[in-house]
Design a protein around this motif. Sequence first.
Motif, PDB file in Angstrom:
ATOM      1  N   GLN A  23       0.890  -1.168   0.064  1.00  0.00           N
ATOM      2  CA  GLN A  23       0.133  -0.026  -0.114  1.00  0.00           C
ATOM      3  C   GLN A  23       0.724   1.151  -0.100  1.00  0.00           C
ATOM      4  O   GLN A  23       2.025   1.099   0.190  1.00  0.00           O
ATOM      5  CB  GLN A  23      -0.633   0.036   1.306  1.00  0.00           C
ATOM      6  CG  GLN A  23      -1.372  -1.388   1.711  1.00  0.00           C
ATOM      7  CD  GLN A  23      -1.952  -1.039   3.144  1.00  0.00           C
ATOM      8  OE1 GLN A  23      -2.217   0.217   3.691  1.00  0.00           O
ATOM      9  NE2 GLN A  23      -2.447  -2.232   3.747  1.00  0.00           N
ATOM     10  N   GLY A  24       0.226   2.326  -0.389  1.00  0.00           N
ATOM     11  CA  GLY A  24       0.963   3.464  -0.400  1.00  0.00           C
ATOM     12  C   GLY A  24       1.890   3.853  -1.437  1.00  0.00           C
ATOM     13  O   GLY A  24       2.140   2.935  -2.240  1.00  0.00           O
ATOM     14  N   GLY A  25       2.656   4.965  -1.524  1.00  0.00           N
ATOM     15  CA  GLY A  25       3.712   5.193  -2.694  1.00  0.00           C
ATOM     16  C   GLY A  25       3.490   6.372  -3.329  1.00  0.00           C
ATOM     17  O   GLY A  25       2.302   7.388  -2.799  1.00  0.00           O
ATOM     18  N   PHE A  26       4.157   6.627  -4.431  1.00  0.00           N
ATOM     19  CA  PHE A  26       3.927   7.853  -5.096  1.00  0.00           C
ATOM     20  C   PHE A  26       2.970   7.636  -6.379  1.00  0.00           C
ATOM     21  O   PHE A  26       2.727   6.891  -6.913  1.00  0.00           O
ATOM     22  CB  PHE A  26       5.352   8.280  -5.867  1.00  0.00           C
ATOM     23  CG  PHE A  26       5.488   9.460  -6.599  1.00  0.00           C
ATOM     24  CD1 PHE A  26       5.264  10.442  -6.202  1.00  0.00           C
ATOM     25  CD2 PHE A  26       5.602   9.191  -8.031  1.00  0.00           C
ATOM     26  CE1 PHE A  26       5.203  11.713  -7.035  1.00  0.00           C
ATOM     27  CE2 PHE A  26       5.572  10.362  -8.993  1.00  0.00           C
ATOM     28  CZ  PHE A  26       5.469  11.599  -8.158  1.00  0.00           C
ATOM     29  N   SER A  27       2.098   8.617  -6.325  1.00  0.00           N
ATOM     30  CA  SER A  27       0.962   8.532  -7.448  1.00  0.00           C
ATOM     31  C   SER A  27       0.964   9.243  -8.433  1.00  0.00           C
ATOM     32  O   SER A  27      -0.129   9.876  -8.960  1.00  0.00           O
ATOM     33  CB  SER A  27      -0.468   8.565  -6.495  1.00  0.00           C
ATOM     34  OG  SER A  27      -0.310   9.954  -6.032  1.00  0.00           O
ATOM     35  N   GLY A  28       2.090   9.999  -8.566  1.00  0.00           N
ATOM     36  CA  GLY A  28       2.384  10.833  -9.760  1.00  0.00           C
ATOM     37  C   GLY A  28       2.967  10.413 -11.135  1.00  0.00           C
ATOM     38  O   GLY A  28       2.482   9.118 -11.466  1.00  0.00           O
ATOM     39  N   PRO A  29       3.498  11.145 -12.088  1.00  0.00           N
ATOM     40  CA  PRO A  29       3.889  10.690 -13.188  1.00  0.00           C
ATOM     41  C   PRO A  29       4.698   9.307 -13.096  1.00  0.00           C
ATOM     42  O   PRO A  29       5.417   9.315 -12.171  1.00  0.00           O
ATOM     43  CB  PRO A  29       4.892  11.668 -13.821  1.00  0.00           C
ATOM     44  CG  PRO A  29       4.636  13.038 -12.992  1.00  0.00           C
ATOM     45  CD  PRO A  29       4.008  12.534 -11.742  1.00  0.00           C
ATOM     46  N   THR A  30       4.457   8.373 -14.260  1.00  0.00           N
ATOM     47  CA  THR A  30       5.157   7.040 -14.102  1.00  0.00           C
ATOM     48  C   THR A  30       4.944   6.153 -12.886  1.00  0.00           C
ATOM     49  O   THR A  30       5.728   5.555 -12.569  1.00  0.00           O
ATOM     50  CB  THR A  30       6.709   7.100 -14.409  1.00  0.00           C
ATOM     51  OG1 THR A  30       7.308   7.677 -13.543  1.00  0.00           O
ATOM     52  CG2 THR A  30       6.656   7.958 -15.925  1.00  0.00           C
ATOM     53  N   ALA A  31       3.989   6.367 -11.973  1.00  0.00           N
ATOM     54  CA  ALA A  31       3.856   5.750 -10.855  1.00  0.00           C
ATOM     55  C   ALA A  31       3.155   4.338 -11.542  1.00  0.00           C
ATOM     56  O   ALA A  31       2.111   4.399 -12.000  1.00  0.00           O
ATOM     57  CB  ALA A  31       2.637   6.210  -9.765  1.00  0.00           C
ATOM     58  N   THR A  32       3.588   3.226 -11.216  1.00  0.00           N
ATOM     59  CA  THR A  32       3.340   1.785 -11.581  1.00  0.00           C
ATOM     60  C   THR A  32       2.656   1.007 -10.643  1.00  0.00           C
ATOM     61  O   THR A  32       1.861  -0.074 -10.776  1.00  0.00           O
ATOM     62  CB  THR A  32       4.180   1.221 -12.466  1.00  0.00           C
ATOM     63  OG1 THR A  32       5.198   0.987 -11.523  1.00  0.00           O
ATOM     64  CG2 THR A  32       4.632   1.951 -13.370  1.00  0.00           C
ATOM     65  N   GLN A  33       3.009   1.324  -9.278  1.00  0.00           N
ATOM     66  CA  GLN A  33       2.309   0.089  -8.401  1.00  0.00           C
ATOM     67  C   GLN A  33       2.524   0.876  -7.058  1.00  0.00           C
ATOM     68  O   GLN A  33       3.217   1.744  -6.674  1.00  0.00           O
ATOM     69  CB  GLN A  33       3.376  -1.041  -8.181  1.00  0.00           C
ATOM     70  CG  GLN A  33       4.627  -1.048  -7.546  1.00  0.00           C
ATOM     71  CD  GLN A  33       5.341  -2.330  -7.518  1.00  0.00           C
ATOM     72  OE1 GLN A  33       5.207  -3.204  -8.555  1.00  0.00           O
ATOM     73  NE2 GLN A  33       6.226  -2.342  -6.639  1.00  0.00           N
ATOM     74  N   SER A  34       1.532   0.206  -6.027  1.00  0.00           N
ATOM     75  CA  SER A  34       1.756   0.853  -4.631  1.00  0.00           C
ATOM     76  C   SER A  34       2.785   0.297  -3.986  1.00  0.00           C
ATOM     77  O   SER A  34       3.280  -1.096  -4.191  1.00  0.00           O
ATOM     78  CB  SER A  34       0.234   0.656  -4.092  1.00  0.00           C
ATOM     79  OG  SER A  34      -0.758   1.362  -4.524  1.00  0.00           O
TER      80      SER A  34
END
Length: 130
Positions: A23-34
Motif C-alpha cells: 500500500q501507499g507510494g507515489f501517485s504521480g507521473p510514471t507511478a506503476t504500483q503501490s
Amino acid sequence: MKKLAAMVAVMALCSAPVLAAQQGGFSGPTATQSQTGGFIGPNGSSTTVESAKSLRDDTWVTLRGNIVERISDDLYLFKDATGTVNVDIDHKRWNGVTVGPQDVVEIQGEVDKDWNSVEIDVKQITKVAK
C-alpha cells in the motif's frame, strides 16, 4: 505424508502474493504500483537540496519539499525551493504513505555521493499537513 507436504507447499506459494500486497507510494507521473514500508530512526539535520549536495557522503539529512516525478523503480526526483535531487526510496520505506507531486513531504535519509552524482538514500518519508 508427501502429499500433505506438497499441498502445504502449493498453498504457501498461492498465498504469498496476497500476503505481500503493498500500500501507499507515489501517485504521480510514471507511478506503476503501490508500495509499503517504513523506518523510524535518527533524525538528520534539517537542510535544503542545495546544501545537501555539498555535504559529505553518508551525512544524515532531513529535506522538505515535493516528489515531482518517478524516474525508475525506486528512484524519484525531489524538489524544494533551492533545487532538485534524485532520491532513492525503497518500496519498504513508504509505510503506507501515498503522495502526489502536489503533496509536501519530509524525507530523512543519507547523502549518497558517487563520482559525479549526489542522491539521497531515503530511510523515512512522511506527508506534511498543509
